[in-house]
Design an enzyme around this catalytic site. Structure first.
Site, PDB file in Angstrom:
ATOM      1  N   PRO A 151      -4.264  -6.133  -5.119  1.00  0.00           N
ATOM      2  CA  PRO A 151      -3.606  -5.021  -4.416  1.00  0.00           C
ATOM      3  C   PRO A 151      -3.742  -5.196  -2.904  1.00  0.00           C
ATOM      4  CG  PRO A 151      -5.840  -4.401  -4.914  1.00  0.00           C
ATOM      5  CD  PRO A 151      -5.691  -5.834  -5.392  1.00  0.00           C
ATOM      6  N   ALA A 152      -3.010  -4.388  -2.149  1.00  0.00           N
ATOM      7  CA  ALA A 152      -3.209  -4.361  -0.693  1.00  0.00           C
ATOM      8  C   ALA A 152      -4.603  -3.796  -0.415  1.00  0.00           C
ATOM      9  CB  ALA A 152      -2.148  -3.496  -0.038  1.00  0.00           C
ATOM     10  N   GLY A 197       6.299  -6.529  -0.704  1.00  0.00           N
ATOM     11  CA  GLY A 197       5.634  -6.440   0.595  1.00  0.00           C
ATOM     12  C   GLY A 197       6.614  -6.805   1.694  1.00  0.00           C
ATOM     13  N   SER A 198       6.067  -7.221   2.820  1.00  0.00           N
ATOM     14  CA  SER A 198       6.920  -7.451   3.993  1.00  0.00           C
ATOM     15  C   SER A 198       7.713  -8.750   3.855  1.00  0.00           C
ATOM     16  CB  SER A 198       6.046  -7.512   5.245  1.00  0.00           C
ATOM     17  OG  SER A 198       5.194  -8.634   5.157  1.00  0.00           O
ATOM     18  N   CYS A 225      10.322   1.385   1.325  1.00  0.00           N
ATOM     19  CA  CYS A 225      11.220   0.266   1.631  1.00  0.00           C
ATOM     20  C   CYS A 225      12.675   0.722   1.683  1.00  0.00           C
ATOM     21  CB  CYS A 225      11.055  -0.830   0.603  1.00  0.00           C
ATOM     22  SG  CYS A 225      11.330  -0.246  -1.071  1.00  0.00           S
ATOM     23  N   GLU A 283      12.500  -3.128  10.697  1.00  0.00           N
ATOM     24  CA  GLU A 283      11.995  -2.068   9.820  1.00  0.00           C
ATOM     25  C   GLU A 283      10.842  -1.348  10.540  1.00  0.00           C
ATOM     26  OE1 GLU A 283       9.475  -3.214   6.488  1.00  0.00           O
ATOM     27  OE2 GLU A 283      10.698  -1.995   5.168  1.00  0.00           O
ATOM     28  N   TRP A 318       0.803  -1.229   0.000  1.00  0.00           N
ATOM     29  CA  TRP A 318       0.000   0.000   0.000  1.00  0.00           C
ATOM     30  C   TRP A 318       0.832   1.274   0.000  1.00  0.00           C
ATOM     31  CZ3 TRP A 318       1.938   2.200   4.232  1.00  0.00           C
ATOM     32  CH2 TRP A 318       2.366   1.374   5.264  1.00  0.00           C
ATOM     33  N   ASN A 319       2.157   1.168   0.036  1.00  0.00           N
ATOM     34  CA  ASN A 319       2.911   2.421   0.207  1.00  0.00           C
ATOM     35  C   ASN A 319       3.091   3.203  -1.106  1.00  0.00           C
ATOM     36  OD1 ASN A 319       4.689   0.372  -0.575  1.00  0.00           O
ATOM     37  ND2 ASN A 319       6.431   1.351   0.405  1.00  0.00           N
ATOM     38  N   GLU A 366      10.322  -8.522  -3.700  1.00  0.00           N
ATOM     39  CA  GLU A 366      10.892  -7.234  -3.257  1.00  0.00           C
ATOM     40  C   GLU A 366      10.362  -6.991  -1.850  1.00  0.00           C
ATOM     41  OE1 GLU A 366      12.996  -5.246  -4.905  1.00  0.00           O
ATOM     42  OE2 GLU A 366      13.102  -6.610  -6.597  1.00  0.00           O
ATOM     43  N   LEU A 367      11.226  -7.173  -0.846  1.00  0.00           N
ATOM     44  CA  LEU A 367      10.744  -7.177   0.539  1.00  0.00           C
ATOM     45  C   LEU A 367      11.243  -5.954   1.315  1.00  0.00           C
ATOM     46  CD1 LEU A 367      11.185 -11.012   1.111  1.00  0.00           C
ATOM     47  CD2 LEU A 367       9.348  -9.783  -0.046  1.00  0.00           C
TER      48      LEU A 367
HETATM   49  P1  NAD Z   1       2.360  -7.069   3.504  1.00  0.00           P
HETATM   50  O1  NAD Z   1       3.367  -8.142   3.347  1.00  0.00           O
HETATM   51  O2  NAD Z   1       1.583  -7.023   4.749  1.00  0.00           O
HETATM   52  O3  NAD Z   1       1.299  -7.118   2.314  1.00  0.00           O
HETATM   53  C1  NAD Z   1       1.708  -7.051   0.967  1.00  0.00           C
HETATM   54  C2  NAD Z   1       0.653  -7.708   0.099  1.00  0.00           C
HETATM   55  O4  NAD Z   1       0.603  -9.101   0.400  1.00  0.00           O
HETATM   56  C3  NAD Z   1      -0.762  -7.171   0.306  1.00  0.00           C
HETATM   57  O5  NAD Z   1      -1.404  -7.077  -0.936  1.00  0.00           O
HETATM   58  C4  NAD Z   1      -1.416  -8.254   1.148  1.00  0.00           C
HETATM   59  O6  NAD Z   1      -2.820  -8.287   0.986  1.00  0.00           O
HETATM   60  C5  NAD Z   1      -0.750  -9.498   0.586  1.00  0.00           C
HETATM   61  N1  NAD Z   1      -0.745 -10.671   1.470  1.00  0.00           N
HETATM   62  C6  NAD Z   1      -0.811 -10.695   2.814  1.00  0.00           C
HETATM   63  N2  NAD Z   1      -0.752 -11.958   3.263  1.00  0.00           N
HETATM   64  C7  NAD Z   1      -0.640 -12.750   2.171  1.00  0.00           C
HETATM   65  C8  NAD Z   1      -0.517 -14.150   1.988  1.00  0.00           C
HETATM   66  N3  NAD Z   1      -0.505 -15.005   3.012  1.00  0.00           N
HETATM   67  N4  NAD Z   1      -0.402 -14.628   0.733  1.00  0.00           N
HETATM   68  C9  NAD Z   1      -0.393 -13.791  -0.332  1.00  0.00           C
HETATM   69  N5  NAD Z   1      -0.515 -12.447  -0.212  1.00  0.00           N
HETATM   70  C10 NAD Z   1      -0.627 -11.939   1.029  1.00  0.00           C
HETATM   71  O7  NAD Z   1       3.151  -5.712   3.250  1.00  0.00           O
HETATM   72  P2  NAD Z   1       2.578  -4.225   3.343  1.00  0.00           P
HETATM   73  O8  NAD Z   1       2.425  -3.882   4.787  1.00  0.00           O
HETATM   74  O9  NAD Z   1       1.451  -4.055   2.416  1.00  0.00           O
HETATM   75  O10 NAD Z   1       3.793  -3.385   2.717  1.00  0.00           O
HETATM   76  C11 NAD Z   1       4.854  -2.896   3.452  1.00  0.00           C
HETATM   77  C12 NAD Z   1       6.078  -3.753   3.239  1.00  0.00           C
HETATM   78  O11 NAD Z   1       6.424  -3.778   1.853  1.00  0.00           O
HETATM   79  C13 NAD Z   1       7.293  -3.209   3.953  1.00  0.00           C
HETATM   80  O12 NAD Z   1       8.001  -4.259   4.568  1.00  0.00           O
HETATM   81  C14 NAD Z   1       8.119  -2.602   2.826  1.00  0.00           C
HETATM   82  O13 NAD Z   1       9.482  -2.498   3.087  1.00  0.00           O
HETATM   83  C15 NAD Z   1       7.827  -3.553   1.722  1.00  0.00           C
HETATM   84  N6  NAD Z   1       8.136  -2.919   0.439  1.00  0.00           N
HETATM   85  C16 NAD Z   1       9.208  -3.367  -0.286  1.00  0.00           C
HETATM   86  C17 NAD Z   1       9.560  -2.728  -1.483  1.00  0.00           C
HETATM   87  C18 NAD Z   1      10.710  -3.197  -2.313  1.00  0.00           C
HETATM   88  O14 NAD Z   1      10.789  -2.808  -3.474  1.00  0.00           O
HETATM   89  N7  NAD Z   1      11.631  -4.005  -1.799  1.00  0.00           N
HETATM   90  C19 NAD Z   1       8.809  -1.649  -1.929  1.00  0.00           C
HETATM   91  C20 NAD Z   1       7.725  -1.225  -1.156  1.00  0.00           C
HETATM   92  C21 NAD Z   1       7.390  -1.878   0.021  1.00  0.00           C
END
Ligand code: NAD
Length: 484
Positions: free
Chosen positions: A178-179, A230-231, A284, A383, A153-154, A250-251
């Site tokens: 999407p988130a 995502g995370s 991130c 983080e 979502w960022n 990409e975490l």
């Molecule tokens: P998140 O991992 O909570 O969620 C990301 C996505 O995964 C969402 O769409 C969510 O609905 C989905 N999701 C959740 N559980 C799932 C599952 N079990 N199976 C499949 N999909 C699932 O992350 P967030 O809070 O939305 O985003 C923030 C994180 O993203 C931070 O850690 C940030 O550093 C990271 N991030 C990384 C980059 C990069 O390029 N490395 C860029 C932006 C954000």
């Protein structure tokens, strides 16, 4: 014209709808808590339907001339530019970032489609000399098939485009979820893309809970490759659930930014403050922890405190605002917990340190500078994803390198120094995918390879320009036996 959503946010096989076996979910603005629309809260059934549509559409799309695919992508870029104001408005209302940052993000999304359209024409294979004189060997790129894309979502416009643009250019069909806290802006982007010339089923979009819809997409046999941002925790789960598929992950990241004693402190503070406070620190590549040489620690802390004082926090729709609310209660709770933990271990908040009352919701966190942060504090080890600059004192280059290495993340770092030899020592010693010298940790351009270093929790693979195109394609080898 602005976008309106009434729950029919799934886009499958070229048609908008909801999931008859699912429910509905309100989208709430972090600015003031207002309900700004309704999304389909889908089940696995909608994800499966989307995958089936993608499977059906992909072979035809994969056979289309690269030149025609590039033309479609340019049409999408133009369509995004044509709706930039409306997209930016919704992005700000749903995500919470200042309107100027939202406009920038939407502009970059359009650029991302143009870039993929440019680069896909130069996705050249090789001819490879063979030991056997009767052989001729060549390689070329083919679509992988159906790509599952799961995004955070960022940057809910630009991050999806990092997969959608190269993925489509390379001839894949896509199923994207999407988130949930930024699902409407995702639906708006799809609406704009759908107005361009994409055949039905090539791009599909399903809103709903990640552990259900996202899990179905990444684990289903009908999906050949997965692009996830995502995370780290979710990324590791997905890596297992998607075992055997092509994976781009990409975490999370955790800096560090390193300020050496010969740095230009004014420039270093300006760049580091941007790295800490842009998008309220929800990036991130944010300057998540700042390692400062003790000889310049106090002078640097003073400059960072002054920089925090220039941030205008408030309603992000207001042009004068430079920081809006955090996106959701979970991230706000984490920022609180990390700041409180650091202060409990002896750090001092010389700016900010808590949420601000009397704004539209309780998601507004004051731009914060912490001094005297210990290396055992959560804000150093984990983080944080908030508008916080934790300043950690180091006595030497060796100590800075040891502190930089002592972390489970390895995405982006920065080092500030006027000495090229010292800079290179850090470039080679600090385990992050990118090291920026004398600029914010957030510096990046769309065509530059971006991703986590091996052995850490920041992900696998590289996105950016041709690196994404290669990652989202299969490298095929053809050998010929000739008699000449
Ligand atoms: P998140 O991992 O909570 O969620 C990301 C996505 O995964 C969402 O769409 C969510 O609905 C989905 N999701 C959740 N559980 C799932 C599952 N079990 N199976 C499949 N999909 C699932 O992350 P967030 O809070 O939305 O985003 C923030 C994180 O993203 C931070 O850690 C940030 O550093 C990271 N991030 C990384 C980059 C990069 O390029 N490395 C860029 C932006 C954000």
């Amino acid at each position: 014209m602005s976008f309106r959503f009434d729950g029919r946010t799934n886009f499958i096989a070229g048609r908008w709808g909801d999931d008859p076996s699912g429910t509905q979910h309100d989208a709430v603005s972090p600015i003031d808590g207002a309900t700004i629309g309704t999304m389909a809260w889908s089940t696995r059934a909608a994800a499966r339907e989307a995958i089936a549509a993608a499977r059906q559409a992909q072979p035809g799309w994969g056979r289309t001339s690269l030149w025609d695919r590039a033309r479609v992508l340019r049409g999408i870029a133009d369509a995004i530019r044509g709706r930039q104001a409306a997209l930016a408005d919704l992005l700000t209302r749903e995500q919470g970032k200042p309107i100027a940052e939202a406009r920038f993000e939407v502009g970059k999304a359009a650029d991302g489609f143009d870039l993929a359209a440019d680069l896909v024409k130069y996705l050249e294979g090789r001819t490879i000399p063979a030991e056997d004189t009767s052989k001729r060997v060549l390689t070329f790129y083919r679509p992988r098939g159906v790509y599952g894309v799961v995004t955070p979502w960022n940057f809910p416009v630009n991050i999806p485009v990092e997969y959608l643009a190269p993925g489509l250019a390379a001839g894949n069909a896509i199923v994207w979820t999407p988130a949930p806290t930024t699902a409407l802006i995702g639906a708006a982007l799809v609406q704009v893309m759908a107005d361009a010339d994409l055949p039905p089923g090539v791009l599909n979009f399903v809103t709903g809970p990640g552990p259900e819809v996202g899990d179905e997409i990444v684990s289903h046999d009908g999906v050949d490759g997965v692009g996830f941002t995502g995370s780290a925790a979710t990324g590791k789960r997905i890596a297992q659930r998607a075992a055997g598929k092509a994976q781009l992950l990409e975490l999370g990241g955790n800096g560090p930014v390193i300020i050496l004693d010969d740095a230009d402190l004014d420039k270093a503070a300006t760049a580091t403050a941007a790295g800490c406070f842009v998008n309220a620190g929800q990036v991130c590549s944010s300057s998540e922890r700042v390692l400062v040489h003790e000889a310049v620690y106090d002078a640097f802390a003073e400059r960072m405190t002054a920089a925090a004082g220039t941030i205008v926090i408030g309603d992000p729709r207001d042009e004068a605002t430079t920081m809006g609310p955090l996106n959701n209660p979970e991230v706000a709770a984490k920022v609180n917990a990390h700041v409180d933990d650091a202060v409990g271990r002896g750090a001092r908040a010389v700016a900010g340190g808590s949420r601000l009352a009397a704004l539209g919701t309780d998601l507004y966190f004051a731009p914060t500078v912490l001094t005297g942060v210990g290396r055992d504090a959560l804000i150093n080890t984990e983080e944080t994803f908030g508008p916080v600059a934790p300043l950690i004192r180091v006595a030497s280059d060796d100590e800075a390198i040891a502190a930089a290495r002592d972390n489970r993340y390895g995405l982006v770092s920065s080092v500030f120094t006027r000495d090229i030899d010292r800079a290179f020592r850090f470039i080679e010693a600090v385990p992050t995918g990118i090291v920026n010298v004398n600029d914010t940790s957030n510096y990046w351009e769309l065509h530059i390879p971006f991703g986590g270093v091996s052995g850490k929790d920041s992900g696998v693979g590289r996105i950016g320009g041709r690196y994404s195109l290669e990652a989202m394609s299969d490298l095929k080898t053809a050998t010929f036996t000739v008699d000449v």
